[in-house]
Design a protein around this motif. Structure first.
Motif, mmCIF file in Angstrom:
data_model
loop_
_atom_site.group_PDB
_atom_site.id
_atom_site.type_symbol
_atom_site.label_atom_id
_atom_site.label_comp_id
_atom_site.label_asym_id
_atom_site.label_seq_id
_atom_site.Cartn_x
_atom_site.Cartn_y
_atom_site.Cartn_z
ATOM 1 N N SER A 1 -66.714 51.088 0.613
ATOM 2 C CA SER A 1 -67.638 51.899 1.413
ATOM 3 C C SER A 1 -69.029 51.825 0.801
ATOM 4 N N SER B 1 -74.181 49.288 4.431
ATOM 5 C CA SER B 1 -73.457 48.334 5.267
ATOM 6 C C SER B 1 -72.323 49.043 5.998
ATOM 7 N N ASN B 2 -72.016 48.542 7.178
ATOM 8 C CA ASN B 2 -70.884 49.068 7.945
ATOM 9 C C ASN B 2 -69.579 48.384 7.569
ATOM 10 N N TYR B 3 -69.634 47.484 6.595
ATOM 11 C CA TYR B 3 -68.477 46.697 6.218
ATOM 12 C C TYR B 3 -68.229 46.802 4.715
ATOM 13 N N GLU C 1 -71.210 40.822 2.790
ATOM 14 C CA GLU C 1 -70.362 41.595 3.692
ATOM 15 C C GLU C 1 -69.037 40.879 3.952
#
Length: 422
Positions: free
Chosen positions: A252, A256-258, A270
């Motif tokens: 987490s 970043s969303n990844y 990522e």
């Protein structure tokens, strides 16, 4: 309509994800989704590149009804019995999508089924197979005229990847958000060298072009913890060969969303787990990849690439097909065989990447040897600084990939063969 069994024979992760997937979808589109009329089974054969997750991946396809893993294959080949003692209809079609072409001959005889073989480069057993779906006319060029009516040119199944994109013409990457894709492979033999080398290259490029973004489309057969272990010098001593200080998994990351791999220099890479990753790959301005199915997917998408084969550790590459792969993976003697096989291979090396094999010319660079991250990084920067070179590579890839619609044409052949049952 009486039940028709369709049995798909396949093997490795590349075949299961890039051949089986589009074909089973096309079969359902063509033949319908009534499981009382058409039942689709997948039987896997052993493959040196296999991860052990191929059966689960095949079973995840909604079009597939049942799957048998590779560990039970020889029993099925010899005796015609699956480990779960599947029942079989008296009418059926065998579709060959990976393995040895003798398999559909033997199993077809045991079950009394008609046989359809997809052949990329060579078609065998012409007198025993009912139909051949071939990638291009060259495959059938030397076939005896008496078997010519068995052959149909369908194109490259890999090109079905293109159809899963919203834009069928593989969009050019957004110059405001340049992305570099890193594809180090899915098996330990490639990851051992590929992960530290590619992450070190990313660090070098970022030092020169900090606006660059880096992504790894994680193979469906690979979990994040295993991938991250190859970036840890404590778990992968080979990282020192490339002077790579290591990276850690951050599940987490606020920026970043990844999940990301964070290198010791603070570079974020990522980790994308969507599968297939065609949309992500199509947005990359360039990818770094190893040899294998990755090059076919990138070629089908028209994505420029550098194909890397580091040779710092000659016994590291053990993911060959057929007898070389079996010898290279033997307990005890495998390392010796791997060194000999790879030494012979490097002396007689031809074209390695699938787009180059298709074109019979090196349209994407194949870089073999004791690779250094800084040298590869400079090559990438040069290409990015000269977008006309990348565009020329894209155009050549589009020209080399041939016609599309192979999965639908295979489904049509299967439909015709079903119609041949009296």
């Amino acid at each position: 309509m009486n039940l028709v069994d369709i049995l798909i024979l396949s093997n490795g992760p590349g075949e299961v994800t890039t051949w089986v997937r589009p074909v089973v979808k096309a079969l359902r589109d063509k033949l319908g989704n009534n499981r009382d009329e058409v039942r689709i089974s997948v039987v896997l054969s052993p493959c040196p590149n296999a991860s052990g997750k191929e059966a689960a991946i095949a079973l995840s396809y909604p079009e597939v009804d049942r799957v048998q893993s590779a560990e039970h294959f020889w029993q099925f080949l010899l005796w015609g019995k699956t480990v779960e003692n599947w029942d079989w209809s008296d009418r059926g079609i065998i579709i060959f999508l990976g393995g040895d072409q003798i398999f559909p001959v033997i199993i077809g005889k045991k079950l009394g089924y008609r046989t359809v073989v997809y052949a990329e480069w060579e078609a065998r057993w012409h007198n025993f197979i009912d139909r051949f779906a071939v990638m291009n006319p060259q495959v059938s060029a030397k076939v005896s005229p008496k078997y010519a009516d068995k052959f149909t040119v369908v194109g490259d199944i890999m090109l079905e990847a293109q159809k899963q994109l919203n834009n069928p013409q593989s969009p050019s990457p957004n110059p405001q958000a340049p992305i570099i894709g890193l594809l180090p492979g899915s098996k330990a033999a490639k990851l051992t060298q590929g992960v530290p080398l590619m992450l070190k290259i990313a660090e070098y490029i970022h030092s020169k072009r900090p606006e660059m973004k880096f992504v790894i489309p994680v193979a469906p057969t690979l979990d994040l913890e295993t991938l991250a272990s190859f970036a840890d010098p404590q778990k992968n001593p080979f990282a020192e060969t490339f002077q790579f200080s290591g990276a850690s998994l951050v599940v987490s990351e606020p920026s970043s969303n990844y999940p990301v791999l964070q290198t010791s220099q603070g570079i974020y890479v990522e980790l994308h787990q969507e599968n297939p990753a065609y949309d992500l790959l199509s947005r990359c301005c360039i990818c770094l990849t190893t040899v294998g199915a990755n090059t076919a997917e990138l070629g089908a998408l028209g994505v420029p690439m550098l194909v890397l084969l580091p040779t710092q550790q000659l016994d590291a590459m053990r993911s060959w097909d057929g007898l070389p792969g079996l010898l290279a993976n033997l307990p005890g003697l495998g390392s010796t065989f791997a060194k000999i096989i790879n030494w012979l291979f490097l002396r007689r090396k031809g074209l390695l990447a699938w787009p180059n094999i298709w074109a019979k010319a090196e349209i994407v660079p194949e870089i073999v040897g004791k690779l250094q991250a800084n040298d590869i990084g400079e090559m990438v920067i040069d290409l990015i600084d000269h977008p006309e070179k990348l565009e020329a590579m894209r155009n050549q890839l589009r020209q080399a990939r041939g016609e599309s619609g192979a999965a639908q044409k295979i489904a049509q052949i299967v439909s015709e063969e079903i119609g041949n049952w009296k």
